[in-house]
Design a protein around this motif. Sequence first.
Motif, short mmCIF file in Angstrom:
data_model
loop_
_atom_site.label_atom_id
_atom_site.label_comp_id
_atom_site.label_asym_id
_atom_site.label_seq_id
_atom_site.Cartn_x
_atom_site.Cartn_y
_atom_site.Cartn_z
N ILE A 20 0.84 -1.21 0.00
CA ILE A 20 0.00 0.00 0.00
C ILE A 20 0.87 1.25 0.00
CG2 ILE A 20 -1.59 1.36 1.42
CD1 ILE A 20 -2.86 -1.33 2.28
N ILE A 21 1.92 1.25 0.83
CA ILE A 21 2.81 2.42 0.91
C ILE A 21 3.54 2.63 -0.41
CG2 ILE A 21 4.89 3.33 2.04
CD1 ILE A 21 3.91 1.87 4.61
N LEU A 22 4.01 1.53 -1.03
CA LEU A 22 4.71 1.64 -2.32
C LEU A 22 3.79 2.16 -3.42
CD1 LEU A 22 6.91 -1.60 -2.31
CD2 LEU A 22 7.67 0.75 -2.03
N VAL A 23 2.52 1.70 -3.40
CA VAL A 23 1.54 2.18 -4.39
C VAL A 23 1.32 3.68 -4.21
CG1 VAL A 23 -0.90 2.10 -5.04
CG2 VAL A 23 0.38 -0.02 -4.78
N GLN A 24 1.25 4.12 -2.95
CA GLN A 24 1.06 5.55 -2.67
C GLN A 24 2.26 6.36 -3.18
OE1 GLN A 24 -1.56 7.01 -1.38
NE2 GLN A 24 -2.72 5.22 -0.77
N VAL A 25 3.47 5.83 -2.95
CA VAL A 25 4.68 6.52 -3.42
C VAL A 25 4.70 6.59 -4.95
CG1 VAL A 25 7.20 6.38 -3.52
CG2 VAL A 25 6.02 5.93 -1.37
N TYR A 26 4.33 5.46 -5.60
CA TYR A 26 4.30 5.41 -7.07
C TYR A 26 3.28 6.42 -7.61
CZ TYR A 26 3.31 3.73 -11.78
OH TYR A 26 3.11 3.66 -13.14
N THR A 30 4.12 9.61 -10.01
CA THR A 30 3.46 9.74 -11.31
C THR A 30 2.71 11.06 -11.42
OG1 THR A 30 3.19 7.33 -11.38
CG2 THR A 30 1.87 8.61 -12.92
N SER A 31 1.99 11.42 -10.38
CA SER A 31 1.25 12.68 -10.36
C SER A 31 2.20 13.87 -10.46
CB SER A 31 0.40 12.80 -9.08
OG SER A 31 -0.53 11.76 -9.00
N PHE A 32 3.33 13.78 -9.76
CA PHE A 32 4.31 14.87 -9.80
C PHE A 32 4.87 15.03 -11.21
CE2 PHE A 32 8.50 16.76 -9.25
CZ PHE A 32 8.21 17.82 -8.41
N LYS A 33 5.18 13.90 -11.86
CA LYS A 33 5.70 13.96 -13.23
C LYS A 33 4.66 14.54 -14.20
CE LYS A 33 9.05 10.19 -12.80
NZ LYS A 33 9.34 8.79 -13.15
N ASP A 36 4.51 18.14 -13.73
CA ASP A 36 5.70 18.75 -14.31
C ASP A 36 5.54 18.92 -15.82
OD1 ASP A 36 8.22 19.82 -14.40
OD2 ASP A 36 9.22 17.88 -14.56
N GLU A 37 4.99 17.88 -16.48
CA GLU A 37 4.78 17.95 -17.93
C GLU A 37 3.74 19.03 -18.27
OE1 GLU A 37 6.27 16.42 -20.52
OE2 GLU A 37 7.70 15.64 -19.07
N GLN A 38 2.68 19.07 -17.47
CA GLN A 38 1.63 20.08 -17.70
C GLN A 38 2.19 21.49 -17.48
OE1 GLN A 38 -1.82 19.47 -15.27
NE2 GLN A 38 -3.15 20.62 -16.63
N PHE A 39 3.02 21.63 -16.45
CA PHE A 39 3.66 22.91 -16.16
C PHE A 39 4.55 23.33 -17.34
CE2 PHE A 39 7.18 25.39 -14.42
CZ PHE A 39 6.51 26.34 -13.67
N LYS A 40 5.33 22.38 -17.85
CA LYS A 40 6.22 22.64 -18.99
C LYS A 40 5.42 23.08 -20.21
CE LYS A 40 9.78 20.36 -21.77
NZ LYS A 40 10.51 19.09 -22.00
N SER A 265 2.59 21.87 -4.16
CA SER A 265 1.41 22.51 -3.56
C SER A 265 0.11 22.06 -4.22
CB SER A 265 1.54 24.04 -3.65
OG SER A 265 1.47 24.47 -5.00
N GLU A 266 0.20 21.69 -5.51
CA GLU A 266 -0.99 21.22 -6.22
C GLU A 266 -1.38 19.81 -5.76
OE1 GLU A 266 -0.10 21.62 -10.38
OE2 GLU A 266 -0.78 23.71 -10.39
N LEU A 267 -0.40 19.09 -5.15
CA LEU A 267 -0.68 17.73 -4.69
C LEU A 267 -0.86 17.65 -3.18
CD1 LEU A 267 2.03 15.84 -6.79
CD2 LEU A 267 -0.42 15.79 -7.21
#
Length: 527
Positions: A20-26, A30-33, A36-40, A265-267
């Motif tokens: 569960i913890i690893l899924v949360q980290v993944y 993924t959301s951060f990336k 980042d792409e949307q920001f770019k 901050s968005e997450l």
Amino acid sequence: MNKLFFRLLVLLMSLSLIGIILVQVYWFNTSFKNNDEQFKFHVKQVIGNVADKLQKQEAYSFYDKYNHYKDSTGKVPKKNDLLEFYYVQKNPKTNKTIIYSNSIISEDYKISSSFFDKKFDTERFKNFNSKRVTEVYNNNNIDNSGVGQSLIPDVRIEKSGNLDILDNAQFEIFFKDIASAMPLEERVSKEILQKLIKKELEERGVNTKFEFGIYSNNLATKVKSDDFKYDKNATYSIPIFTDNEGNSKYQLLVTFPHKKKFLLSELVSITILSIIFTLIILIAYSSALNQLIRQRHISEIKTDFINNMTHEFKTPIATINLALDAIKNPKIIDDKEKVLRYLQMIRDENKRMHAQVENVLRISKLEKKELDIAKESCNLEEIINEAIEHVNLILEDREGTVTTHYDATRKTVLLNDVHFTNVLVNILENAIKYSPDVPKIDVYTENVKDMVIIKVKDNGLGMGKTAQKRIFEKFYREHTGDLHNVKGHGLGLAYVKRIVEDHNGQVYVESEKGKGSTFIIKLPLIN
């Protein structure tokens, strides 16, 4: 089999929690990336729009000057005439003069109708050709009236090309040629650039601090914000002020020093919820695992307690049976002295069993808070002496000694004499039981501030750190192997702790394996 099942259950629960913890980290990564792409993508749009607007603003500025020239000369260019346009700009600071001329030449061509495979007479077609010249004069006093002067320019740039559309193309061509010869500071200011970038970012919802700068051939120019620093991961660039050939020597760079903070901050809200739920699962898992371990431990303690209790009862019952069988013997029943001795043995063993049962009942009542403990003012030394009297027979049987060291000058305390005597008896009995050699016990008293301290020191087996932490737990007994040479059921010291705490006191032990133990009791004095 139960141990194997328990270990398998713990392993599966642990793996599930880690999963569960690893899924949360993944998910977070993924959301951060994605952010980042949307920001770019948004930033690329922003700086693209800024580059277009800079070009258009510069074009509008030159267009105003062009119209002003047209109005002042009264000459309106016609498409089928030779059009020659002069533009003079002088910089009073640098004393540099730029003269730009653009000649649009209209040429007529006669083309046979057979060339087009059409049935019409020979027609005239026009071809427009542009010749553009930019001349830069340093330290020369030239103005619009001196355009025709025969001076040699310091820099001369000549370009030519065909034109398909006269008006728009002609204007764009000549203004770009003029602008490319001008210094960057005259083409754009950092204030205007900052406003443009800020407006575009706000429209795209990018509300974070930004810094910007314009580079010329990879070298920084003066047009930049005060805190601009190039950061490979947070800086975006685009060419600006392209010339007629599509080339540009200028790059607009925009950097975001708080980019990671903005993306996080968005997450933050969903991440906090995720962490809270994960912590709840972790706490629930830890509590469940702790309960499982406690239940296993309690089960082991209860089994141990039953075994010890059985052993404690088995010896007196066997003694009573032997005594009864002896009394039945015809040779002994007539011997009054032997009968009385055997009856005394039966009475003593019966008392031992009764004491064991009382101990268990006492702890049960303490747990339910049903034990009535009335306290009164007592002399502590008298209570200690009474307790020593209780263990004298056992002590004499082991040929042991108790030495008292009464150093307390204030010794009046509020306590229940019966229960507190039992407390001291329990500690003294333990000191005797756990002394493999001849028991040597020392009892000390002393005053510390408003407290009286009792220390009971023995020369017994001692105990390890783990045992010291758990010695006052119910049913706990330190393992001495399968030998039942030390009797007891692990309730005595639990009773001691509860009674001392009920007297607003503290009890703890200091011990070392093979070097004996010292039980310390602290009680408040009566003021």
